[in-house]
Write a protein that holds these residues in place. Structure first.
Motif, mmCIF file in Angstrom:
data_model
loop_
_atom_site.group_PDB
_atom_site.id
_atom_site.type_symbol
_atom_site.label_atom_id
_atom_site.label_comp_id
_atom_site.label_asym_id
_atom_site.label_seq_id
_atom_site.Cartn_x
_atom_site.Cartn_y
_atom_site.Cartn_z
ATOM 1 N N ILE A 75 9.925 50.522 33.558
ATOM 2 C CA ILE A 75 11.264 50.026 33.819
ATOM 3 C C ILE A 75 11.242 49.027 34.979
ATOM 4 N N GLY A 76 10.383 49.283 35.968
ATOM 5 C CA GLY A 76 10.272 48.362 37.092
ATOM 6 C C GLY A 76 9.809 46.978 36.675
ATOM 7 N N SER A 96 21.853 51.797 26.789
ATOM 8 C CA SER A 96 20.775 52.775 26.666
ATOM 9 C C SER A 96 19.621 52.435 27.608
ATOM 10 N N MET A 97 18.428 52.132 27.091
ATOM 11 C CA MET A 97 17.312 51.743 27.941
ATOM 12 C C MET A 97 17.680 50.566 28.817
ATOM 13 N N GLY A 98 18.504 49.663 28.300
ATOM 14 C CA GLY A 98 18.981 48.542 29.106
ATOM 15 C C GLY A 98 19.741 49.006 30.332
ATOM 16 N N GLY A 99 20.435 50.144 30.220
ATOM 17 C CA GLY A 99 21.109 50.716 31.373
ATOM 18 C C GLY A 99 20.131 51.216 32.416
ATOM 19 N N TYR A 100 18.987 51.776 31.973
ATOM 20 C CA TYR A 100 17.963 52.211 32.923
ATOM 21 C C TYR A 100 17.442 51.007 33.715
ATOM 22 N N VAL A 101 17.225 49.908 33.008
ATOM 23 C CA VAL A 101 16.751 48.689 33.663
ATOM 24 C C VAL A 101 17.827 48.146 34.615
ATOM 25 N N ALA A 102 19.080 48.216 34.189
ATOM 26 C CA ALA A 102 20.176 47.740 35.039
ATOM 27 C C ALA A 102 20.222 48.508 36.357
ATOM 28 N N ALA A 117 27.933 46.907 33.966
ATOM 29 C CA ALA A 117 28.450 47.663 32.821
ATOM 30 C C ALA A 117 27.310 48.484 32.230
ATOM 31 N N LEU A 118 27.515 49.789 32.152
ATOM 32 C CA LEU A 118 26.526 50.704 31.580
ATOM 33 C C LEU A 118 27.109 51.291 30.311
ATOM 34 N N ILE A 119 26.478 51.026 29.182
ATOM 35 C CA ILE A 119 26.998 51.415 27.874
ATOM 36 C C ILE A 119 26.012 52.366 27.207
ATOM 37 N N ASN A 120 26.494 53.538 26.805
ATOM 38 C CA ASN A 120 25.627 54.525 26.141
ATOM 39 C C ASN A 120 24.334 54.729 26.931
ATOM 40 N N SER A 121 24.465 55.038 28.199
ATOM 41 C CA SER A 121 23.282 55.161 29.036
ATOM 42 C C SER A 121 23.365 56.411 29.898
ATOM 43 N N SER A 122 22.393 56.569 30.773
ATOM 44 C CA SER A 122 22.274 57.755 31.623
ATOM 45 C C SER A 122 21.581 57.366 32.916
#
Length: 266
Positions: A75-76, A96-102, A117-122
């Motif tokens: 992710i880094g 999703s994974m894009g939220g982890y990167v964000a 904006a975090l969509i369908n992420s955690s």
């Protein structure tokens, strides 16, 4: 250098290439400069077409760029590749994974992000059990053939209403284009991602959290958890929606993103 696709590139080139159109060129360039730079981050097994409907719907207010998250296995590294090609300051949306990167970008360069904006992420890290499942899947893939998105996986990714039809077809198409090698890199990145819960309180930009009511991958309680830890954030749950809100309910997501872009930047 980060790989970013942009729908404004062709327009910008044309605006500076037609002879005898000086006034039009200047007006076009001013329009491009007035748009808000928005970096979109795709999810696992997704490419830039994940955000196609958002790019088109927000063309009057956003200068969109879509990061390529298929090239790195952490992710880094995904965050650094994106930052290397992104504008000096931008709004940031990840699914999703894009939220982890964000969230990783928010840790590394918060001064460059004006909205999130975090969509369908955690914000949680992988559980040991989930990491074991991912490792088993990687080993199975290395011994066999990449089959993309199976019917079973599709049932986890989208609402039951979308397991057959255009959304399902688009999911399979993206997975086919991303391919098995990139899938392995992405799975490694996801299972080694840091837990971001403790860093959420440091986020000071206007933040929007969106989740599907039926999201099985990052369920609503994960989204509420993020919302509770980011001061001033907004929370939106979309009904009859799974893990792929940008594809499953693009009009609702477009409406929310437009409102988000109208919020005063930090």
């Amino acid at each position: 250098m980060a790989s970013l696709a942009t729908d404004t590139a062709e327009f910008t080139t044309e605006a500076h290439s037609a002879p005898g159109q000086t006034a039009w060129n200047r007006a076009s360039a001013d329009h491009v400069l007035a748009l808000e730079p928005v970096v979109f981050l795709p999810g696992l097994l997704c490419d830039q077409s994940l955000w196609r409907r958002q790019v088109h719907a927000l063309a009057d207010v956003a200068a969109p760029m879509i990061a390529d998250l298929t090239l790195d296995d952490t992710i880094g590294a995904m965050a650094e590749r994106t930052l290397a090609a992104a504008p000096r300051r931008f709004s940031l949306a990840g699914l999703s994974m894009g939220g982890y990167v964000a969230l990783e970008i928010m840790r590394r360069a918060p001064e460059r992000v004006s909205r999130l904006a975090l969509i369908n992420s955690s914000a949680r890290g992988d559980t040991p059990e989930r990491s074991r499942q991912r490792k088993a899947g990687i080993e199975s893939l290395r011994r066999g053939k990449f089959v993309g998105i199976t019917h079973r996986l599709l049932g986890d990714l989208v609402h039951a209403d979308n397991t057959v039809g255009p959304v399902a077809d688009e999911m399979r198409g993206m997975a086919s284009r991303v391919g098995g090698d990139a899938f392995i890199r992405q799975q490694h990145a996801i299972m080694t991602r840091p837990d971001s819960l403790d860093s959420l309180g440091a986020i000071r930009v206007p933040t929007m959290i969106v989740v599907g009511e039926g999201d099985r991958i990052t369920p609503p309680d994960h989204a509420r958890e993020i919302h509770s830890r980011i001061e001033g954030s907004s929370f939106h749950m979309i009904g009859a929606c799974g893990h792929m809100a940008a594809l499953e309910h693009p009009e609702q997501v477009n409406f929310l993103l437009r409102n988000w872009l109208q919020r005063q930047a930090a």
